[in-house]
Each structure stands twice: as structure tokens, then as C-alpha cells.
Design a protein around this motif. Structure first.
Motif, short mmCIF file in Angstrom:
data_model
loop_
_atom_site.label_atom_id
_atom_site.label_comp_id
_atom_site.label_asym_id
_atom_site.label_seq_id
_atom_site.Cartn_x
_atom_site.Cartn_y
_atom_site.Cartn_z
N LEU A 84 5.85 -17.09 -1.32
CA LEU A 84 6.71 -16.12 -0.63
C LEU A 84 6.74 -14.76 -1.32
O LEU A 84 7.37 -13.83 -0.81
N GLU A 85 6.06 -14.62 -2.45
CA GLU A 85 6.13 -13.35 -3.18
C GLU A 85 5.68 -12.18 -2.32
O GLU A 85 6.30 -11.11 -2.31
N GLY A 86 4.60 -12.36 -1.57
CA GLY A 86 4.12 -11.29 -0.71
C GLY A 86 5.10 -10.96 0.40
O GLY A 86 5.27 -9.79 0.77
N VAL A 87 5.79 -11.98 0.92
CA VAL A 87 6.78 -11.77 1.98
C VAL A 87 7.95 -10.96 1.45
O VAL A 87 8.39 -9.97 2.06
N VAL A 88 8.47 -11.37 0.28
CA VAL A 88 9.61 -10.66 -0.31
C VAL A 88 9.22 -9.23 -0.66
O VAL A 88 9.98 -8.28 -0.39
N GLY A 89 8.05 -9.05 -1.25
CA GLY A 89 7.60 -7.70 -1.58
C GLY A 89 7.44 -6.83 -0.35
O GLY A 89 7.84 -5.66 -0.35
N ALA A 90 6.88 -7.39 0.71
CA ALA A 90 6.68 -6.61 1.95
C ALA A 90 8.01 -6.21 2.56
O ALA A 90 8.16 -5.07 3.06
N VAL A 93 9.41 -3.31 0.41
CA VAL A 93 8.68 -2.06 0.68
C VAL A 93 9.09 -1.49 2.03
O VAL A 93 9.34 -0.28 2.17
N TRP A 94 9.16 -2.34 3.04
CA TRP A 94 9.58 -1.87 4.37
C TRP A 94 10.96 -1.25 4.30
O TRP A 94 11.22 -0.19 4.89
N SER A 95 11.88 -1.88 3.57
CA SER A 95 13.24 -1.36 3.45
C SER A 95 13.26 0.00 2.78
O SER A 95 13.94 0.93 3.24
N LEU A 180 17.92 6.78 -8.54
CA LEU A 180 16.83 6.97 -9.49
C LEU A 180 16.05 5.67 -9.67
O LEU A 180 14.81 5.68 -9.72
N TRP A 181 16.75 4.56 -9.76
CA TRP A 181 16.10 3.26 -9.96
C TRP A 181 15.24 2.90 -8.76
O TRP A 181 14.15 2.35 -8.89
N ARG A 182 15.72 3.23 -7.56
CA ARG A 182 14.98 2.93 -6.33
C ARG A 182 13.94 4.00 -6.02
O ARG A 182 13.16 3.86 -5.08
N ALA A 183 13.91 5.08 -6.80
CA ALA A 183 13.02 6.22 -6.56
C ALA A 183 13.36 6.94 -5.26
O ALA A 183 12.50 7.56 -4.64
N ASP A 184 14.63 6.89 -4.85
CA ASP A 184 15.09 7.67 -3.71
C ASP A 184 15.24 9.14 -4.10
O ASP A 184 15.27 10.02 -3.22
N THR A 185 15.39 9.41 -5.38
CA THR A 185 15.41 10.77 -5.90
C THR A 185 14.61 10.79 -7.19
O THR A 185 14.13 9.75 -7.66
#
Length: 223
Positions: A84-90, A93-95, A180-185
Motif C-alpha cells: 500500500l505504500e504507493g497508494v498512500v504516497g499517491a 501527493v494528490w492532496s 514550511l514542513w509541507r512546503a506550502d511556503t
């Protein structure tokens, strides 16, 4: 588990995964959590009783196995769970790409510092003990102070003063630190606007962005 009554593979997968918190428990195990208290730190708003229930469901579904070692019960993902790693990562990323501003209810310092603790790039830190003291300006006094202590490859997070000399004081809001942690800024934007204020030796202040890094999903999302 409730059946959707469909042969569709997505429907069959969601019979296991769409119960509240289930996929977040899998996320925590993919990130390295193995014991009950570690899992609780990654899902701090989930009750212990519900966490136990979800772990049993995942065991029955063949995604998790219970292990016992040195008198302590642990949990490990099976091959099906690790797949499920690819599912969780996808999903992550989508979020990051498509879901907008965070609400106040989404901002949790316990989860933030737990995530930092296990993923910050310790190889970028000095080999001697280094301490960052955080003052989160949008939290009440009892919840505003946090310390990140790195000594070699060991990382500790404290919500009380550990008594060590502080290398850099970081004053900012919880929202800004999460962004900052999420790289939103960016650190450049946050420092330039005064949203983050650093106090300490100039070389250490310059190193703080690299010391903290950002969540791994931000790299996958190309943020």
C-alpha cells in the motif's frame, strides 16, 4: 467490514480501507511505527480503543501481523500491507497538489514534531548535541514551547525544557511551521515577511532550514 456488493477491485479494497483512521494507521506503519504508543503518537486524536479495533481489523484482513519480542507486543505490515505504500504516497501527493488551505482543526503540534522527529535529515546536523527551541505564537502558553534535540543520530522532541543550551530560538506560528514542513511556503518567504524569527549564531540560523528539511511527500509532489 461492510460489503459494497460489487466485484470492482476498488470497491473490494475500500471495504478494508475506508473505515475512519484505517489508512492513517497504515501510513504510520509505513513510516516506521511498530508499537502501540508509537502509533498513538502518529494519530494523537484517535482513541486507544479505536486504534486497537483498527489493528485487529487489519490483522484479520491480512495487512498486519502481531509480533512479540522482548516481552513487548509489536505490529508489522505484511507484504500486502507494505504494497500500500504507493497508494498512500499517491494520496498524499494528490492532496498536496489539489487540496487547499488547512483549517485550524488540522494544525496539531504533537503530530508535526513527531513527523519531524522521525524524518529530519540528521546527517545535516552537527555531530555535537544541537537544540532548537520553538515558541509557537498562535498557541496558548502551556502548549507553545517545544524543543528539538539532536545528538548524533538520536532525535528527541520535548514539550518541557530539557535543560540543554539552546543553539537557535525559533519564533513562529504553528500554522507557518506546518506550511514550511509541507512546503506550502518557503523559508525565504517566511523569514523575509517576519513570519519566522530566528535568534542565535548567524551560521546556525542559516543552517536551520536545511536542518529541518520538509516532509517526504513534498519531495514526491515536486513542491
Amino acid at each position: 467490514m461492510t460489503s459494497y456488493g460489487q466485484f470492482c477491485p476498488v470497491a473490494k479494497a475500500m471495504e478494508i480501507l475506508d473505515e475512519r483512521w484505517t489508512l492513517l494507521v497504515v501510513r504510520e506503519m509505513l513510516a516506521g511505527s511498530r508499537h502501540f504508543n508509537e502509533l498513538r503518537r502518529g494519530v494523537p486524536r484517535m482513541s486507544p480503543a479505536l486504534l486497537s479495533k483498527r489493528l485487529r481489523t487489519l490483522e484479520r484482513a491480512g495487512l498486519v501481523r502481531r509480533e512479540r519480542g522482548r516481552g513487548k507486543v509489536g505490529y508489522a505490515l505484511t507484504d500486502a500491507g507494505r504494497d500500500l505504500e504507493g497508494v498512500v504516497g499517491a494520496l498524499g501527493v494528490w492532496s498536496l497538489r489539489w487540496i487547499g488551505e488547512l483549517g485550524e482543526e488540522d494544525l496539531d503540534p504533537h503530530l508535526l514534531f513527531w513527523d519531524m522527529r522521525r524524518t529530519i535529515p540528521v546527517e545535516a546536523w552537527p555531530r555535537t548535541r544541537t537544540v532548537l527551541a520553538f515558541h509557537l505564537t498562535d498557541l496558548p502558553p502551556g502548549a507553545a514551547a517545544w524543543w528539538l534535540v539532536v545528538a548524533g543520530d538520536e532525535v528527541d522532541v520535548c514539550d518541557h525544557d530539557p535543560g540543554f543550551d539552546v543553539t537557535v530560538d525559533v519564533e513562529t506560528s504553528l500554522r507557518t511551521l506546518v506550511e514550511l514542513w509541507r512546503a506550502d511556503t518557503t523559508w525565504e518567504r517566511a523569514l523575509g515577511s517576519g513570519a519566522v524569527r530566528l535568534t542565535g549564531p548567524s551560521d546556525a540560523r542559516r543552517a536551520v532550514p536545511g536542518w529541518l528539511g520538509r516532509m517526504r511527500l513534498a519531495d514526491l509532489a515536486g513542491a
